[in-house]
Write a protein that holds these residues in place. Structure first.
Motif, PDB file in Angstrom:
ATOM      1  N   HIS A  57      30.598   2.751  23.594  1.00  0.00           N
ATOM      2  CA  HIS A  57      31.552   2.564  22.927  1.00  0.00           C
ATOM      3  C   HIS A  57      31.078   2.529  21.318  1.00  0.00           C
ATOM      4  N   ARG A  60      29.184   5.644  20.107  1.00  0.00           N
ATOM      5  CA  ARG A  60      30.117   6.500  19.551  1.00  0.00           C
ATOM      6  C   ARG A  60      30.923   6.270  18.176  1.00  0.00           C
ATOM      7  N   ASN A 192      41.403  12.281  28.782  1.00  0.00           N
ATOM      8  CA  ASN A 192      40.802  13.443  29.234  1.00  0.00           C
ATOM      9  C   ASN A 192      41.658  13.826  30.698  1.00  0.00           C
ATOM     10  N   THR A 250      39.969   5.177  28.274  1.00  0.00           N
ATOM     11  CA  THR A 250      39.837   3.577  28.223  1.00  0.00           C
ATOM     12  C   THR A 250      41.163   2.743  28.483  1.00  0.00           C
TER      13      THR A 250
HETATM   14  N1  PMP Z   1      40.739  12.060  24.359  1.00  0.00           N
HETATM   15  C1  PMP Z   1      41.004  11.771  23.217  1.00  0.00           C
HETATM   16  C2  PMP Z   1      41.789  12.398  22.307  1.00  0.00           C
HETATM   17  C3  PMP Z   1      40.948  10.135  23.044  1.00  0.00           C
HETATM   18  O1  PMP Z   1      41.434   9.725  21.788  1.00  0.00           O
HETATM   19  C4  PMP Z   1      40.420   9.246  24.283  1.00  0.00           C
HETATM   20  C5  PMP Z   1      40.399   8.035  23.877  1.00  0.00           C
HETATM   21  N2  PMP Z   1      39.216   7.499  23.263  1.00  0.00           N
HETATM   22  C6  PMP Z   1      39.973   9.755  25.276  1.00  0.00           C
HETATM   23  C7  PMP Z   1      40.182  11.251  25.222  1.00  0.00           C
HETATM   24  C8  PMP Z   1      39.493   9.098  26.398  1.00  0.00           C
HETATM   25  O2  PMP Z   1      38.228   8.716  25.831  1.00  0.00           O
HETATM   26  P1  PMP Z   1      37.683   7.254  26.624  1.00  0.00           P
HETATM   27  O3  PMP Z   1      37.613   7.516  28.175  1.00  0.00           O
HETATM   28  O4  PMP Z   1      36.067   7.192  26.006  1.00  0.00           O
HETATM   29  O5  PMP Z   1      38.623   6.097  26.113  1.00  0.00           O
END
Ligand code: PMP
Length: 295
Positions: A57, A60, A192, A250
């Protein structure tokens, strides 16, 4: 809900009370959306609070700051250490953690030299709840990757997520599914997407989507558990012939879909790969799989 009189935040190098912190109304982040943020979760495990994939995290976050030319001098390790201290100071073990990097007082369109780092945390249940979602295809597309860095969590990008979520909710749905500029399925407003067909899973490749950390975790779990997973583009029409579908993020963790527009996913959620992965993901974030592997 997010803070009270006692809540402590980390703000520009210090732990202070949330109620005592203030932001400048001339900040470039407020006016133009030039800021970067993260969404992280900590889980209460048998070994105490565990911040899940903290390094990934913060990597990123640093990537987002770098591409936006925002100065952020902390390492992933330092940010992780601050996060653990923040949880402790707030007496939280199960928590959602929100780091946010904002830029300073500057009305030009050049990234301000001044940077502010705030890290907040609060208790937050599963963002999209536990029930199966009724999803609407959005009339808004995900941004063209040539117009911005789609893999950076830039605050301004989230107006696209807000537009699509407002539209879905105002039409009586729970969430929005967005296509990319080529008409392929991209992702949800903040998660996603995976579809299941004949026991196999498919998810859109990187390029027009957020490179979700939960998405990567779920793909790793598939590989470990022998579940077929392939990254490939698919259309809305193909998705509407799928057996099942789920979102990952998340905040949302792993959550199943009941329907997409008028299409009902025919496979019972409890019998789907998504349901299996939801349980595997829970074990993973709690460190239970790691423990089992070690013993
Ligand atoms: N897509 C978008 C547009 C998001 O904002 C997020 C949240 N960060 C995700 C997908 C999922 O990402 P993550 O699994 O890293 O939280």
């Amino acid at each position: 809900m997010y803070y009270n009189e006692e809540t402590v935040i980390f703000f520009n190098g210090q732990f202070i009370k949330a109620k005592d912190a203030s932001a400048n109304l001339y900040s470039q982040s407020l006016h133009y959306g030039n800021g970067v943020f993260e969404g992280i979760r900590a889980y209460n495990t048998t070994e105490g609070a565990r911040v899940f994939k903290s390094y990934e995290h913060y990597k990123r976050l640093k990537f987002g700051a770098e591409v936006m030319n925002i100065q952020l001098d902390y390492s992933e390790e330092e940010l992780t250490q601050i996060t653990y201290e923040l949880l402790e100071r707030n007496g939280l073990k199960d928590a959602y953690i929100r780091p946010l990097v904002t830029t300073g007082v500057d009305m030009s369109l050049l990234t301000s030299k001044e940077t502010n780092l705030v890290i907040q945390c609060w208790e937050w249940g599963k963002y999209m709840g536990d029930k199966l979602l009724r999803v609407k295809t959005s009339s808004f597309q995900r941004p063209n990757p040539k117009s911005c860095f789609v893999e950076a969590k830039v605050t301004g990008h989230y107006t696209n997520s807000i537009l699509s979520t407002n539209e879905a909710k105002n039409n009586g749905y729970d969430e929005a599914l967005l296509l990319d500029m080529n008409g392929n399925v991209a992702e949800c407003s903040g998660a996603n997407v995976f579809m299941e067909k004949d026991g196999k899973l498919y998810t859109p490749p990187r390029g027009h989507i957020m490179a979700g950390i939960t998405r990567a975790t779920v793909m790793d779990l598939c590989k470990e558990e022998g579940i077929y997973i392939e990254e490939k583009h698919f259309t809305l029409e193909e998705l509407k012939t799928a057996d099942a579908c789920f979102f990952t993020g998340t905040a949302a963790e792993v959550v199943g879909l009941q329907s997409l527009d008028d299409y009902q996913f025919p496979l019972a959620w409890e019998k789907s790969q998504g349901h299996k992965l939801m349980k595997l993901y829970k074990d993973e974030v709690l460190g239970l799989r790691q423990k089992r592997k070690a013993s």
